[in-house]
Design a protein around this motif. Structure first.
Motif, short mmCIF file in Angstrom:
data_model
loop_
_atom_site.label_atom_id
_atom_site.label_comp_id
_atom_site.label_asym_id
_atom_site.label_seq_id
_atom_site.Cartn_x
_atom_site.Cartn_y
_atom_site.Cartn_z
N LEU A 36 -14.37 20.95 -74.07
CA LEU A 36 -13.44 20.88 -72.99
C LEU A 36 -13.83 20.69 -71.61
CD1 LEU A 36 -9.96 20.80 -72.98
CD2 LEU A 36 -10.21 23.42 -72.24
N CYS A 37 -13.67 19.41 -71.14
CA CYS A 37 -13.96 19.10 -69.67
C CYS A 37 -13.01 19.40 -68.84
CB CYS A 37 -14.76 17.54 -69.66
SG CYS A 37 -15.99 17.09 -71.01
N VAL A 38 -13.52 20.19 -67.66
CA VAL A 38 -12.51 20.50 -66.86
C VAL A 38 -12.56 20.17 -65.38
CG1 VAL A 38 -11.41 22.53 -65.53
CG2 VAL A 38 -12.21 22.83 -68.14
N ASP A 39 -11.72 19.36 -64.95
CA ASP A 39 -11.56 18.77 -63.60
C ASP A 39 -10.30 19.25 -62.89
OD1 ASP A 39 -11.64 17.05 -61.41
OD2 ASP A 39 -10.96 15.23 -62.45
N LEU A 40 -10.61 20.45 -62.19
CA LEU A 40 -9.49 21.10 -61.25
C LEU A 40 -8.76 20.24 -60.27
CD1 LEU A 40 -7.69 23.72 -61.48
CD2 LEU A 40 -9.59 24.61 -59.72
N ASP A 41 -9.55 19.42 -59.85
CA ASP A 41 -9.12 18.72 -58.67
C ASP A 41 -8.58 17.30 -59.00
OD1 ASP A 41 -11.26 17.82 -58.79
OD2 ASP A 41 -12.01 18.06 -56.55
N ASP A 42 -8.44 16.83 -60.27
CA ASP A 42 -7.99 15.59 -60.73
C ASP A 42 -8.42 14.40 -60.17
OD1 ASP A 42 -6.53 13.96 -62.17
OD2 ASP A 42 -4.76 13.96 -60.78
N ASP A 43 -10.00 14.46 -60.13
CA ASP A 43 -10.64 13.08 -59.79
C ASP A 43 -10.62 12.16 -60.67
OD1 ASP A 43 -11.62 14.38 -57.32
OD2 ASP A 43 -13.47 15.18 -58.36
N ILE A 44 -10.58 12.56 -61.85
CA ILE A 44 -10.35 11.45 -63.02
C ILE A 44 -9.07 10.70 -62.87
CG2 ILE A 44 -10.27 11.18 -65.40
CD1 ILE A 44 -11.89 13.50 -65.95
N GLY A 45 -7.88 11.52 -62.57
CA GLY A 45 -6.53 10.60 -62.57
C GLY A 45 -6.45 9.96 -60.95
N ARG A 46 -7.02 10.53 -60.30
CA ARG A 46 -6.72 10.04 -58.92
C ARG A 46 -7.65 8.66 -58.56
NH1 ARG A 46 -8.50 12.90 -54.86
NH2 ARG A 46 -9.73 14.42 -55.99
N LYS A 47 -8.95 8.89 -59.05
CA LYS A 47 -9.94 7.81 -58.73
C LYS A 47 -9.90 6.67 -59.91
CE LYS A 47 -12.81 11.08 -56.12
NZ LYS A 47 -14.07 11.64 -55.99
N ALA A 86 -13.65 7.25 -69.48
CA ALA A 86 -13.37 7.78 -68.32
C ALA A 86 -14.51 8.12 -67.60
CB ALA A 86 -12.42 8.87 -68.50
N ALA A 87 -15.59 8.54 -68.13
CA ALA A 87 -16.63 8.82 -67.38
C ALA A 87 -17.43 7.62 -66.58
CB ALA A 87 -17.80 9.34 -68.25
N VAL A 88 -17.48 6.49 -67.42
CA VAL A 88 -17.87 5.13 -66.61
C VAL A 88 -17.24 4.64 -65.62
CG1 VAL A 88 -18.29 2.75 -67.13
CG2 VAL A 88 -19.06 4.37 -68.87
N ALA A 89 -15.72 4.82 -65.90
CA ALA A 89 -14.80 4.31 -64.93
C ALA A 89 -14.97 5.30 -63.60
CB ALA A 89 -13.45 4.34 -65.32
N ALA A 119 -16.12 4.14 -59.78
CA ALA A 119 -15.34 4.40 -58.63
C ALA A 119 -16.16 5.38 -57.45
CB ALA A 119 -14.10 5.14 -59.01
N ASP A 120 -16.67 6.43 -58.02
CA ASP A 120 -17.36 7.24 -57.01
C ASP A 120 -18.53 7.85 -57.69
OD1 ASP A 120 -18.30 9.08 -55.15
OD2 ASP A 120 -16.22 10.22 -55.34
N PRO A 121 -20.08 7.14 -57.72
CA PRO A 121 -20.93 7.68 -58.31
C PRO A 121 -21.36 9.04 -57.82
CG PRO A 121 -21.27 5.29 -57.29
CD PRO A 121 -19.82 5.77 -56.71
N GLU A 122 -21.04 9.37 -56.56
CA GLU A 122 -21.49 10.74 -56.22
C GLU A 122 -20.53 12.03 -56.77
OE1 GLU A 122 -21.52 10.46 -52.24
OE2 GLU A 122 -23.34 9.41 -51.73
N ASP A 123 -19.49 11.51 -57.52
CA ASP A 123 -18.64 12.76 -57.89
C ASP A 123 -19.47 13.44 -59.24
OD1 ASP A 123 -16.65 14.00 -59.16
OD2 ASP A 123 -15.20 13.04 -58.01
N SER A 124 -19.27 14.85 -59.08
CA SER A 124 -19.94 15.61 -59.81
C SER A 124 -19.33 15.66 -61.16
CB SER A 124 -20.24 16.99 -59.35
OG SER A 124 -18.92 17.31 -59.16
N ASP A 125 -17.90 15.26 -61.44
CA ASP A 125 -17.11 15.26 -62.47
C ASP A 125 -17.72 14.24 -63.57
OD1 ASP A 125 -15.15 17.38 -62.26
OD2 ASP A 125 -14.40 16.03 -60.56
N VAL A 126 -18.43 13.19 -63.17
CA VAL A 126 -19.04 12.21 -63.92
C VAL A 126 -20.23 12.93 -64.68
CG1 VAL A 126 -20.77 10.15 -63.86
CG2 VAL A 126 -18.82 10.40 -62.04
#
Length: 361
Positions: A5-16, A32-35, A39-46
Motif C-alpha cells: 500500500l503506497c500512501v500519498d496523504l496530500d494527494d500529489d498523485i491526483g493533483r499533479k 502513475a509513478a512515471v506520470a 510532472a514533478d521530478p522532485e516529488d518524494s512520492d515518486v
C-alpha cells in the motif's frame, strides 16, 4: 494475501497527474509513478510508487500472493485527508477478489504520511512499514514535519514558545528599562508575566480563558448588546469594590470590627454598585433575547430580583454596622420579598395570557 500500500496523504498523485485514485495494480502504479516523475521530478512520492512496484515484483517472485495499490488523501493533509485515505482503502479491499485474509505493507515517504497508519490498522492488519527517503537526507522530512507539527499544535506552541518569547524579551526590555531608570520594575513585570503563565498552565485555566475570549469575539462580530452591558457591568463592579473598601475604612475609624463587621462594611459600600451591574447585564441579556426572537416574559424577573436582593443586603449590612435600626431592616425585608413575589406573579400572568392569545382557535 499481501497488499503493498503506497500512501500519498496530500494527494500529489491526483493533483499533479490527473490519475483517479485509488490506483490498483502494478502497471497502473508504475504508470502513475512515471506520470508523477514527469510532472514533478522532485516529488518524494515518486520514490514511494517505484518502491511499491519494486516490493510487488520481489514478493511475487518469491511466490507470494500480492497486490499493489496507491491511496491518497487531499491537499489539506489533515483529519479529512485521513478519512479519504480510509475510504480509498475500503474500496481497494472491496475490489480484491480473494477469499484469503489480507494484510498490508505500508510504503511512505516520511512521518507525515505515517500519521495515517492508525486509520489503516483499524481496517486491516499491518505487517510492516517501509519508509522511502533520499539517502542524502535520511531524516530531513521527519525533522521538518516534527517542527511543523510542534508549531501548528496550539497546546505545544503555547507551552514552548510563550515562555521562550518572554525569556528572549528579558534582555531588550531590561536594556530599555535601564535607560529609563526602571530596572527593578521591568524585571518585576517580566517575572509576573512568567509566573501568571505558569500558574495558568498549572491550574488548567487556559481553556477557560480561551472559551471566554472566543465568546467575546462572537459577541463582537454578531452585534450583541451584552458586549456593551458586560463592559459597563465590569466597570460598575470595579467601582463597587473600591466603594466597599472605602466603606470599610470609614467603619474602622475609632472602632474595631470583627469578621461580620468587615463583611457588612464591604457589602454596605459595594451593594448599590453591584446591583447596578446586575441590572445592566440582565437588561442587556433580555435585549439580546428579544432581538433573537427568544424573549419570554419571565426574563424580566431578573432585574427585579437583583433589586430585591440588594435592598435586603443593604438593610442587613447597615443594621450590623449600626447605621439603621431594626424596624428599617424589617421594612426592607418586607419590601424586597414583596417586590420579588410581585414581579414573579405579574410576569407569569402576562406570559400565560399572551400564550393563550397566541394559541390557534
Amino acid at each position: 494475501m499481501l497488499l503493498v500500500l503506497c500512501v500519498d496523504l496530500d494527494d500529489d498523485i491526483g493533483r499533479k497527474t490527473g490519475f483517479d485514485t485509488p490506483v490498483v495494480g502494478r502497471e497502473a502504479c508504475e504508470a502513475a509513478a512515471v506520470a508523477l516523475a514527469t510532472a514533478d521530478p522532485e516529488d518524494s512520492d515518486v520514490n514511494v510508487l517505484f518502491q511499491g512496484t519494486h516490493l510487488y515484483d520481489r514478493l511475487a517472485s518469491e511466490g507470494e500472493a500480492v497486490e499493489v495499490a496507491a491511496i491518497t488523501g487531499n491537499a489539506k493533509a489533515d483529519v479529512s485527508a485521513n478519512r479519504e485515505v480510509g475510504d480509498e482503502l475500503d474500496r481497494v479491499l472491496a475490489g480484491l477478489a480473494t477469499g484469503e485474509s489480507v494484510s498490508v505493507i505500508i510504503v511512505t515517504d516520511g512521518a507525515q504520511d505515517e500519521s495515517v497508519i492508525p486509520v489503516i490498522r483499524s481496517r486491516v492488519p499491518v505487517d510492516g512499514v517501509r519508509r522511502v527517503v533520499v539517502r542524502q537526507a535520511q531524516d530531513l522530512e521527519s525533522m521538518y514535519y516534527t517542527i511543523k507539527q510542534v508549531l501548528n499544535d496550539p497546546e505545544t506552541r503555547g507551552t514552548i514558545l510563550i515562555p521562550l518569547g518572554i525569556l528572549l524579551l528579558i534582555y531588550p526590555l531590561v536594556a530599555v528599562a535601564d535607560l529609563l531608570g526602571l530596572p527593578g520594575s521591568i524585571l518585576g513585570v517580566l517575572s509576573a508575566m512568567l509566573g501568571l503563565y505558569v500558574l495558568f498552565r498549572g491550574l488548567g485555566l487556559e481553556t477557560t480563558v480561551d472559551e471566554y475570549a472566543e465568546r467575546g469575539r462572537q459577541l463582537l462580530y454578531t452585534g450583541r448588546v451584552t458586549l456593551i452591558t458586560y463592559v459597563v457591568a465590569a466597570a460598575l463592579l470595579f467601582i463597587g469594590g473600591v466603594g466597599g473598601l472605602e466603606a470599610l475604612e470609614r467603619a474602622r475609624v475609632g472602632t474595631t470590627l470583627g469578621t461580620g463587621g468587615v463583611i457588612a462594611a464591604l457589602v454596605y459600600g459595594a451593594i448599590q454598585w453591584f446591583a447596578a451591574a446586575g441590572i445592566t447585564s440582565s437588561l442587556g441579556q433580555i435585549t439580546d433575547e428579544y432581538l433573537a426572537g427568544r424573549f419570554e416574559w419571565r426574563y424580566l424577573n431578573a432585574p427585579f430580583y437583583v433589586v430585591s436582593i440588594a435592598v435586603v443586603l443593604h438593610a442587613v449590612s447597615a443594621f450590623v454596622l449600626g447605621y439603621r435600626d431594626l424596624p428599617y431592616v424589617a421594612i426592607a425585608l418586607t419590601v424586597g420579598t414583596l417586590l420579588g413575589l410581585a414581579s414573579t406573579l405579574v410576569f407569569a400572568i402576562a406570559e400565560s395570557r399572551i400564550d393563550r392569545r397566541a394559541e390557534p382557535t
